[in-house]
Design a protein around this motif. Structure first.
Motif, PDB file in Angstrom:
ATOM      1  N   ALA A 175       0.823  -1.213   0.000  1.00  0.00           N
ATOM      2  CA  ALA A 175       0.000   0.000   0.000  1.00  0.00           C
ATOM      3  C   ALA A 175       0.857   1.264   0.000  1.00  0.00           C
ATOM      4  CB  ALA A 175      -0.953  -0.001   1.197  1.00  0.00           C
ATOM      5  N   GLY A 176       1.934   1.220  -0.777  1.00  0.00           N
ATOM      6  CA  GLY A 176       2.783   2.400  -0.894  1.00  0.00           C
ATOM      7  C   GLY A 176       3.847   2.520   0.175  1.00  0.00           C
ATOM      8  N   TRP A 177       3.875   1.580   1.095  1.00  0.00           N
ATOM      9  CA  TRP A 177       4.892   1.560   2.150  1.00  0.00           C
ATOM     10  C   TRP A 177       5.922   0.476   1.847  1.00  0.00           C
ATOM     11  CZ3 TRP A 177       4.934   4.538   6.746  1.00  0.00           C
ATOM     12  CH2 TRP A 177       3.820   5.377   6.928  1.00  0.00           C
ATOM     13  N   ASP A 178       7.165   0.761   2.189  1.00  0.00           N
ATOM     14  CA  ASP A 178       8.219  -0.237   2.066  1.00  0.00           C
ATOM     15  C   ASP A 178       8.300  -0.958   3.415  1.00  0.00           C
ATOM     16  OD1 ASP A 178      10.133  -1.534   0.580  1.00  0.00           O
ATOM     17  OD2 ASP A 178      11.750  -0.181   1.158  1.00  0.00           O
ATOM     18  N   MET A 179       7.795  -2.168   3.451  1.00  0.00           N
ATOM     19  CA  MET A 179       7.601  -2.872   4.733  1.00  0.00           C
ATOM     20  C   MET A 179       8.372  -4.187   4.759  1.00  0.00           C
ATOM     21  SD  MET A 179       5.587  -0.864   6.401  1.00  0.00           S
ATOM     22  CE  MET A 179       5.126  -1.899   7.808  1.00  0.00           C
ATOM     23  N   PRO A 180       8.733  -4.649   5.965  1.00  0.00           N
ATOM     24  CA  PRO A 180       9.402  -5.959   6.054  1.00  0.00           C
ATOM     25  C   PRO A 180       8.424  -7.080   5.669  1.00  0.00           C
ATOM     26  CG  PRO A 180       9.591  -4.726   8.124  1.00  0.00           C
ATOM     27  CD  PRO A 180       8.581  -4.027   7.280  1.00  0.00           C
ATOM     28  N   LEU A 181       8.828  -7.904   4.708  1.00  0.00           N
ATOM     29  CA  LEU A 181       8.036  -9.067   4.323  1.00  0.00           C
ATOM     30  C   LEU A 181       8.398 -10.245   5.225  1.00  0.00           C
ATOM     31  CD1 LEU A 181       6.065 -10.357   2.232  1.00  0.00           C
ATOM     32  CD2 LEU A 181       8.090 -10.959   0.892  1.00  0.00           C
ATOM     33  N   ARG A 182       9.695 -10.416   5.443  1.00  0.00           N
ATOM     34  CA  ARG A 182      10.192 -11.434   6.360  1.00  0.00           C
ATOM     35  C   ARG A 182      11.637 -11.093   6.677  1.00  0.00           C
ATOM     36  NH1 ARG A 182       9.658 -14.086   1.378  1.00  0.00           N
ATOM     37  NH2 ARG A 182      11.648 -14.089   0.296  1.00  0.00           N
ATOM     38  N   TYR A 183      12.129 -11.603   7.780  1.00  0.00           N
ATOM     39  CA  TYR A 183      13.520 -11.381   8.154  1.00  0.00           C
ATOM     40  C   TYR A 183      14.368 -12.592   7.788  1.00  0.00           C
ATOM     41  CZ  TYR A 183      11.599  -7.381  10.543  1.00  0.00           C
ATOM     42  OH  TYR A 183      10.947  -6.216  10.802  1.00  0.00           O
ATOM     43  N   ALA A 184      13.819 -13.785   8.030  1.00  0.00           N
ATOM     44  CA  ALA A 184      14.506 -15.008   7.617  1.00  0.00           C
ATOM     45  C   ALA A 184      13.438 -15.930   7.039  1.00  0.00           C
ATOM     46  CB  ALA A 184      15.248 -15.629   8.788  1.00  0.00           C
ATOM     47  N   SER A 185      13.081 -16.970   7.764  1.00  0.00           N
ATOM     48  CA  SER A 185      12.045 -17.886   7.289  1.00  0.00           C
ATOM     49  C   SER A 185      10.685 -17.444   7.801  1.00  0.00           C
ATOM     50  CB  SER A 185      12.354 -19.303   7.779  1.00  0.00           C
ATOM     51  OG  SER A 185      11.174 -20.083   7.783  1.00  0.00           O
ATOM     52  N   GLU A 186       9.740 -17.193   6.898  1.00  0.00           N
ATOM     53  CA  GLU A 186       8.411 -16.739   7.334  1.00  0.00           C
ATOM     54  C   GLU A 186       7.678 -17.832   8.106  1.00  0.00           C
ATOM     55  OE1 GLU A 186       7.863 -15.787   3.345  1.00  0.00           O
ATOM     56  OE2 GLU A 186       8.358 -17.880   3.040  1.00  0.00           O
ATOM     57  N   ARG A 187       7.997 -19.105   7.814  1.00  0.00           N
ATOM     58  CA  ARG A 187       7.347 -20.196   8.546  1.00  0.00           C
ATOM     59  C   ARG A 187       7.853 -20.248   9.988  1.00  0.00           C
ATOM     60  NH1 ARG A 187       4.630 -23.852   5.571  1.00  0.00           N
ATOM     61  NH2 ARG A 187       5.303 -25.714   6.671  1.00  0.00           N
ATOM     62  N   GLU A 188       9.148 -19.980  10.154  1.00  0.00           N
ATOM     63  CA  GLU A 188       9.664 -19.941  11.531  1.00  0.00           C
ATOM     64  C   GLU A 188       9.112 -18.734  12.287  1.00  0.00           C
ATOM     65  OE1 GLU A 188      13.941 -20.441  11.395  1.00  0.00           O
ATOM     66  OE2 GLU A 188      13.669 -22.325  10.279  1.00  0.00           O
ATOM     67  N   GLU A 189       8.944 -17.620  11.600  1.00  0.00           N
ATOM     68  CA  GLU A 189       8.341 -16.447  12.244  1.00  0.00           C
ATOM     69  C   GLU A 189       6.905 -16.761  12.675  1.00  0.00           C
ATOM     70  OE1 GLU A 189       8.942 -13.132   9.501  1.00  0.00           O
ATOM     71  OE2 GLU A 189      11.091 -13.543   9.442  1.00  0.00           O
ATOM     72  N   HIS A 190       6.199 -17.443  11.799  1.00  0.00           N
ATOM     73  CA  HIS A 190       4.813 -17.850  12.109  1.00  0.00           C
ATOM     74  C   HIS A 190       4.785 -18.739  13.358  1.00  0.00           C
ATOM     75  CE1 HIS A 190       0.693 -19.180  10.578  1.00  0.00           C
ATOM     76  NE2 HIS A 190       0.954 -20.084  11.498  1.00  0.00           N
ATOM     77  N   GLN A 191       5.643 -19.734  13.381  1.00  0.00           N
ATOM     78  CA  GLN A 191       5.658 -20.655  14.534  1.00  0.00           C
ATOM     79  C   GLN A 191       6.080 -19.935  15.806  1.00  0.00           C
ATOM     80  OE1 GLN A 191       4.101 -23.129  14.251  1.00  0.00           O
ATOM     81  NE2 GLN A 191       4.470 -24.350  12.412  1.00  0.00           N
TER      82      GLN A 191
END
Lengths: 126, 377
Positions: B30-46
């Protein structure tokens, strides 16, 4: 300082192709592609015995955010697929140039516009 | 490379430099430069499901409404009964167009007797600001654009209360879900809200942008031995999907009313005074009761290919009976899941023959009730 191994060649669709041994070359995707995909959760590979054509789709990679077609960088007959990566697709992320290889092909013809490591470095820096 | 003049520069949060130091993969949102993930998105989720995660959500749009008729403004402008909200409480609500279409879904915090904060999605913040401002014109109240006044950090996950407690004297035990109170966290003045978008217990901290990095570092330090990790928007999306929470632009659009989305309960017809959309929403409620529209359901893939937004849902004959609105591989369930609008006749859990057309192949899916995941309390 490239992370892209010197001895491989590369497609603009971010596959790598090894130098053939006894006519059989190995195919995978680059670490650049794996990083862009994020965590790969499913790989669909061509069947052993299938014929693949350079530049055409031969499978797909599912990650959290998207699905990507897998393009063959080479034409020929598939001789082997990496069952380890089918069972554990995260190998594509953790070891894209090694344990995360995807399939092997008995080459009949290579893609016309494969890049050297240096050329691929420049391409992805693009 | 030059930027196209029609393309406005991407907005960056107060934590932008920090994200880059942490090696984040960034994405436009939405026009912002945002973090999508830092390393593994699955590990972030867990991490969020089992421990704790730290998010920068500074792209969210804050709008403050103050004045003697602040509550009446929101009763008129939104579909909820916000003047009835107790000070210190929050409410999930929506703003609709006159035709009943959903303009955005919102969280409204009552900060004082005459002060409310409306939090809009980044993609809709300007539209919401303009609509609320316009709808407030004949009331004794002021609408303020506070998008640049706040950074927003979220700490989510079962360890989040312990982590936050170590940094604040605020009464977190007394802070209920969907409540907010002003306090100090790590020496930083903050609005501490017990809200989130992950399906876990957690907090959202509204602070001055100048204080954001200090707060981030303090939370990172306090969470280090509790397994807190920085988390990007990719895992935020899979977390909210598992929790069955709608995302604007996917499950919610201007083409749908709250009744179409199965969220008619947010429309409070019995509140005092008129509100924008009342007539259309009255009709929509009657229509939904008489002829049930497509229903928002959960789908669980029987195979490993992932149903994605926009893919058709089909019945046993191959006829299109719905459409996927969000889909992803579920880290918690270990299989692909989706939310989809499906014809009422096939919306019951276990409906036979339901498939998703995944790039030309009918892949069988099980219809399930939402949410896919509910935390134990």
């Amino acid at each position: 300082m490239s992370i892209n191994p010197e001895q491989l060649r590369y497609s603009k669709e971010h596959e790598w192709l090894s130098a053939p041994e006894a006519g059989v070359a190995t195919v995978g995707i680059t670490s650049h592609a794996a990083d862009a995909l994020g965590d790969v959760v499913f790989v669909q590979l061509p069947e052993v015995g299938a014929t693949v054509s350079a530049g055409e789709t031969c499978g797909e990679l599912e990650s959290t955010k998207s699905v990507s077609d897998l393009y063959s960088p080479v034409s020929g007959e598939v001789t082997e697929v990496n069952q380890d990566v089918v069972d554990d697709p995260s190998l594509v992320n953790s070891a894209p140039f090694e344990g995360g290889w995807l399939f092997k092909v008995r080459e009949s013809a290579e893609g016309a516009d494969l890049l050297t490591a240096a050329e691929y470095d420049a391409f992805i820096a693009g | 490379m030059s930027e196209s003049p029609s393309q406005p520069a991407q907005r960056r949060t107060a934590l932008d430099a920090l994200h880059r130091t942490l090696g984040a993969t960034m994405t436009d949102f939405a026009g912002w430069d945002m973090p999508l993930r830092y390393a593994s998105e699955r590990e972030e989720h867990q991490a969020v499901r089992t421990r704790a995660g730290l998010f920068d959500l500074s792209h969210m749009g804050e709008i403050t409404v103050t004045g003697p008729q602040a509550g009446e403004v929101l009763d008129y402008a939104l579909v909820g009964h916000l003047s009835a909200l107790a000070v210190g409480r929050a409410r999930y609500t929506m703003i609709c167009a006159a035709d009943g279409g959903i303009v955005d879904d919102l969280i409204v915090y009552r900060l004082g007797d005459q002060e409310f904060m409306v939090v809009a999605n980044a993609s809709n913040a300007q539209v919401v600001l303009d609509a609320v401002t316009g709808r407030a014109a004949r009331f004794d109240a002021a609408v303020r654009d506070d998008r640049d006044a706040y950074a927003l950090l979220a700490v989510q996950g079962p360890e989040s209360p312990g982590i936050l407690k170590s940094l604040t004297d605020a009464d977190l035990d007394g802070l209920k879900y969907y409540a907010g109170l002003p306090g100090t966290v790590a020496g930083v003045p903050a609005l501490i809200a017990r809200t989130g978008y992950t399906g876990e217990d957690g907090f959202e901290l509204f602070v001055a942008p100048a204080d954001a990095e200090r707060l981030w570092q303090a939370l990172t330090g306090a969470g280090a031995d509790k397994g807190l990790v920085p988390c990007g928007l990719s895992c935020r999306d899979t977390l909210r999907l598992e929790a069955g929470m709608p995302l604007y632009g996917h499950e919610l659009t201007t083409a749908l009313t709250p009744f179409d989305a199965g969220l008619g309960r947010v429309v409070k017809f019995d509140k005092p005074g008129d509100f924008v959309g009342r007539e259309a929403l009255t009709a929509a409620a009657e229509k939904a009761a008489a002829t049930p529209p497509r229903k928002l359901v959960g789908l669980v893939a029987q195979g490993r290919r992932v149903p994605r937004a926009g893919y058709p849902v089909t019945d046993a004959s191959g006829a299109v009976v719905g459409e996927v609105t969000s889909g992803a591989p579920s880290p918690t369930l270990g299989v692909p899941i989706a939310m989809a609008y499906v014809d009422a006749a096939l919306a019951a859990p276990g409906s036979a023959g339901v498939a998703v057309d995944i790039r030309g192949a009918q892949e069988p899916h099980e219809v399930v009730a939402l949410p896919f995941y509910k935390r134990e309390r």
